[in-house]
Motif scaffolding. Structure first.
Motif, PDB file in Angstrom:
ATOM      1  N   GLU A  67      50.708  68.315   9.816  1.00 26.87           N
ATOM      2  CA  GLU A  67      49.303  67.931   9.883  1.00 26.87           C
ATOM      3  C   GLU A  67      48.441  69.192   9.897  1.00 26.87           C
ATOM      4  O   GLU A  67      48.753  70.160  10.602  1.00 26.87           O
ATOM      5  CB  GLU A  67      49.098  67.146  11.192  1.00 26.87           C
ATOM      6  CG  GLU A  67      47.685  66.736  11.446  1.00 26.87           C
ATOM      7  CD  GLU A  67      47.521  66.160  12.862  1.00 26.87           C
ATOM      8  OE1 GLU A  67      48.529  66.008  13.584  1.00 26.87           O
ATOM      9  OE2 GLU A  67      46.375  65.882  13.220  1.00 26.87           O
ATOM     10  N   VAL A 109      45.466  71.063  11.261  1.00 22.72           N
ATOM     11  CA  VAL A 109      44.591  70.957  12.429  1.00 22.72           C
ATOM     12  C   VAL A 109      43.361  71.844  12.220  1.00 22.72           C
ATOM     13  O   VAL A 109      43.405  72.817  11.468  1.00 22.72           O
ATOM     14  CB  VAL A 109      45.341  71.306  13.741  1.00 22.72           C
ATOM     15  CG1 VAL A 109      46.356  70.242  14.073  1.00 22.72           C
ATOM     16  CG2 VAL A 109      46.017  72.666  13.655  1.00 22.72           C
ATOM     17  N   GLU A 160      41.395  80.069  15.200  1.00 20.33           N
ATOM     18  CA  GLU A 160      42.718  80.653  15.448  1.00 20.33           C
ATOM     19  C   GLU A 160      42.635  81.845  16.393  1.00 20.33           C
ATOM     20  O   GLU A 160      41.649  82.581  16.392  1.00 20.33           O
ATOM     21  CB  GLU A 160      43.322  81.120  14.123  1.00 20.33           C
ATOM     22  CG  GLU A 160      43.857  79.973  13.290  1.00 20.33           C
ATOM     23  CD  GLU A 160      44.550  80.459  12.020  1.00 20.33           C
ATOM     24  OE1 GLU A 160      45.558  81.171  12.125  1.00 20.33           O
ATOM     25  OE2 GLU A 160      44.060  80.116  10.935  1.00 20.33           O
ATOM     26  N   GLU A 165      52.051  78.948  14.299  1.00 23.14           N
ATOM     27  CA  GLU A 165      53.326  79.584  13.935  1.00 23.14           C
ATOM     28  C   GLU A 165      53.736  80.530  15.047  1.00 23.14           C
ATOM     29  O   GLU A 165      52.915  80.925  15.881  1.00 23.14           O
ATOM     30  CB  GLU A 165      53.183  80.402  12.643  1.00 23.14           C
ATOM     31  CG  GLU A 165      52.198  81.542  12.809  1.00 23.14           C
ATOM     32  CD  GLU A 165      52.266  82.600  11.726  1.00 23.14           C
ATOM     33  OE1 GLU A 165      53.147  82.543  10.868  1.00 23.14           O
ATOM     34  OE2 GLU A 165      51.418  83.506  11.774  1.00 23.14           O
TER      35      GLU A 165
HETATM   36  P1  AMP Z   1      51.352  80.773   8.774  1.00 24.66           P
HETATM   37  O1  AMP Z   1      52.064  81.597   7.762  1.00 24.66           O
HETATM   38  O2  AMP Z   1      52.164  79.680   9.384  1.00 24.66           O
HETATM   39  O3  AMP Z   1      50.580  81.618   9.763  1.00 24.66           O
HETATM   40  O4  AMP Z   1      50.163  80.054   7.985  1.00 24.66           O
HETATM   41  C1  AMP Z   1      49.160  80.796   7.329  1.00 24.66           C
HETATM   42  C2  AMP Z   1      47.835  80.204   7.653  1.00 24.66           C
HETATM   43  O5  AMP Z   1      47.796  78.848   7.277  1.00 24.66           O
HETATM   44  C3  AMP Z   1      47.514  80.187   9.145  1.00 24.66           C
HETATM   45  O6  AMP Z   1      46.991  81.396   9.595  1.00 24.66           O
HETATM   46  C4  AMP Z   1      46.513  79.076   9.220  1.00 24.66           C
HETATM   47  O7  AMP Z   1      45.231  79.537   8.853  1.00 24.66           O
HETATM   48  C5  AMP Z   1      46.998  78.117   8.177  1.00 24.66           C
HETATM   49  N1  AMP Z   1      47.799  77.056   8.797  1.00 24.66           N
HETATM   50  C6  AMP Z   1      49.139  77.049   9.006  1.00 24.66           C
HETATM   51  N2  AMP Z   1      49.519  75.910   9.607  1.00 24.66           N
HETATM   52  C7  AMP Z   1      48.420  75.167   9.797  1.00 24.66           C
HETATM   53  C8  AMP Z   1      48.142  73.876  10.353  1.00 24.66           C
HETATM   54  N3  AMP Z   1      49.108  73.078  10.837  1.00 24.66           N
HETATM   55  N4  AMP Z   1      46.861  73.464  10.375  1.00 24.66           N
HETATM   56  C9  AMP Z   1      45.863  74.210   9.873  1.00 24.66           C
HETATM   57  N5  AMP Z   1      46.047  75.435   9.324  1.00 24.66           N
HETATM   58  C10 AMP Z   1      47.294  75.900   9.278  1.00 24.66           C
END
Ligand code: AMP
Ligand code: GLY
Length: 440
Positions: free
Chosen positions: A190, A192, A196, A291
């Motif tokens: 999902e 969200v 951040e 994450e």
């Molecule tokens: P990550 O590599 O998991 O940090 O994802 C990269 C970017 O994607 C994050 O910094 C968030 O801006 C966005 N993102 C990842 N997961 C989500 C989520 N469940 N909901 C909203 N934005 C997300």
């Protein structure tokens, strides 16, 4: 005991690690092993080995030859490749988790399932996939509000977000088909909404010592426009919170990190010894986990290692000896703003080979760290990625930003930075966004 500490990696994060270790008392002997020679780290090191940081045998051979007593691993790739395991096997203590524990970063599905299994709050809805079976249902339930993540390390290219990279259901299916065609399992979760923040903790496997909250800026251009990058800059506040966060948000992030460390110890049968970095989102429904990373953030660590008051070599020793409970870790009660100077064209098509000229003198409260920089004929040369990090520290975010910007603006050449990071209007925009999300 007199320490010889190996630093693995060669970015600004590792330069900041080296600088913090060098400030320790007594100063340890430092050596570095990496794929490139960072002149900032080299100036603090008595030996510098070049090679593959994801080849455990190469790292161990260098460490043994240098009589290393402890290693600090900067980036995620060597952790995922088992470099910590190989160093421990060679009787060298390591700040940085073993391969199994590093799955908290290297597998998005593992991280989500760990939270679910141990009933740790913070998970949005998620489902793991290895084929397209069942996707229709999830896309119907979370139409226009899902995120698709490659389950493995993909260097920041493995995450696609609705409304951002995914503009239609066809885009979503196309990305999933591509992942399946390459044999990559993936997670759909999902999407969200909120703001951040990063909350990192020193962790010896049992005890955590939390660091101040930090906010990164992933987009390349002013106003959060443009492509995603490794991070263009970060800020912290003097109270170690962030202007848009409440006390309860920080407490929730602390609790999630603490419980994840405990769950990892149970799941993997071994203590997580290193930096546990939660990437969180403050939302209407409380703090959600985006994450985990198994290492220091870059640029987050540049702010925090600059503000760290406690002896960093001592903290590292306490992490590997599991004695962090005896340690008080303190950070200077100041705000900080970090901005990266990057080459024109970064991140998609960066210029390479331009000369980086540092100001002759830095004002009090400003620290710089070198990143993708080489030395040729006595000159610093940018090698085509984030080049120089400038950190300003002061009583307020506004003063820290002004100090940082003053120095960044003095750097000539075909480089750019984000002038908005840490400015009043940028922070106001985030506060307004947080309010809008909460009242939606
Ligand atoms: P990550 O590599 O998991 O940090 O994802 C990269 C970017 O994607 C994050 O910094 C968030 O801006 C966005 N993102 C990842 N997961 C989500 C989520 N469940 N909901 C909203 N934005 C997300
Ligand atoms: N600042 C984002 C990261 O280190 O992954």
């Amino acid at each position: 005991m007199s320490e010889t500490i190996l630093i693995v990696g060669s970015g600004a994060r590792e330069h900041a690690i080296a600088a913090a270790l060098a400030r320790s008392s007594p100063p340890p002997k430092l050596v570095c092993f990496s794929g490139a020679r960072n002149p900032g780290i080299a100036s603090l090191s008595s030996a510098y080995g070049l090679g593959s940081i994801t080849a455990p045998a190469e790292v161990v051979a260098f460490a043994l030859a240098q009589h290393v007593t402890m290693a600090v691993i900067g980036p995620e790739a060597p952790l995922a490749a088992g470099v910590a395991d190989a160093l421990w096997a060679a009787k060298i203590s390591v700040v940085g988790p073993t391969q199994s524990l590093a799955r908290i970063e290297s597998s998005k599905g593992f991280a989500r399932e760990l939270l679910a299994k141990y009933k740790i709050p913070g998970n949005p809805f998620f489902q793991r996939f290895a084929s397209l079976d069942g996707l229709d249902e999830v896309f119907a339930r979370y139409a226009n509000r899902h995120v698709i993540k490659d389950d493995g390390l993909a260097g920041g290219k493995g995450v696609k977000v609705c409304g951002d990279h995914l503009l239609s259901i066809d885009d979503s299916f196309a990305f999933c088909r591509e992942l399946v065609a390459h044999g990559h399992p993936f997670v759909v979760e999902e999407k969200v909404e909120g703001e951040e923040f990063s909350l990192m903790s020193f962790c010896d496997g049992k005890t955590l010592r939390h660091m101040p909250a930090v906010q990164d800026h992933k987009r390349a251009y002013v106003g959060d426009k443009g492509p995603n990058t490794g991070g263009m800059g970060t800020y912290t506040d003097a109270d170690h919170k962030l202007p848009f966060l409440q006390e309860v948000d920080i407490a929730a992030a602390h609790e999630i990190n603490q419980r994840v460390a405990e769950a990892l110890a149970e799941e993997c049968g071994a203590p997580y010894q290193g930096i546990l970095y939660g990437g969180f989102m403050a939302t209407k429904e409380g703090v959600k986990l985006i994450e985990y990373n198994a290492r220091f953030g870059d640029p987050e660590s540049l702010n925090l290692l600059t503000l760290l008051e406690t002896d960093f070599a001592g903290i590292c020793r306490a992490i590997v000896d599991t004695t962090l409970a005896d340690y008080v870790v303190s950070f200077s009660p100041k705000a900080s703003v970090c901005k990266y100077v990057v080459p024109e064209g970064y991140p998609d098509n960066p210029r390479k080979g331009d000369r980086l000229q540092l100001p002759a003198e830095l004002p009090d409260g400003v620290t710089t760290y070198l990143s993708a920089v080489d030395v040729k004929d006595g000159e610093l040369i940018a090698t085509g990625s984030r080049t120089l990090a400038v950190v300003g520290t002061a009583a307020t975010i506004a003063d820290a930003e002004a100090l940082c910007e003053r120095v960044v603006c003095q750097i000539p050449g075909p480089f750019f930075h984000r002038a908005d990071i840490g400015t009043g209007p940028s922070i106001d925009r985030r506060m307004k966004h947080m309010k809008a999300v909460q009242s939606a």
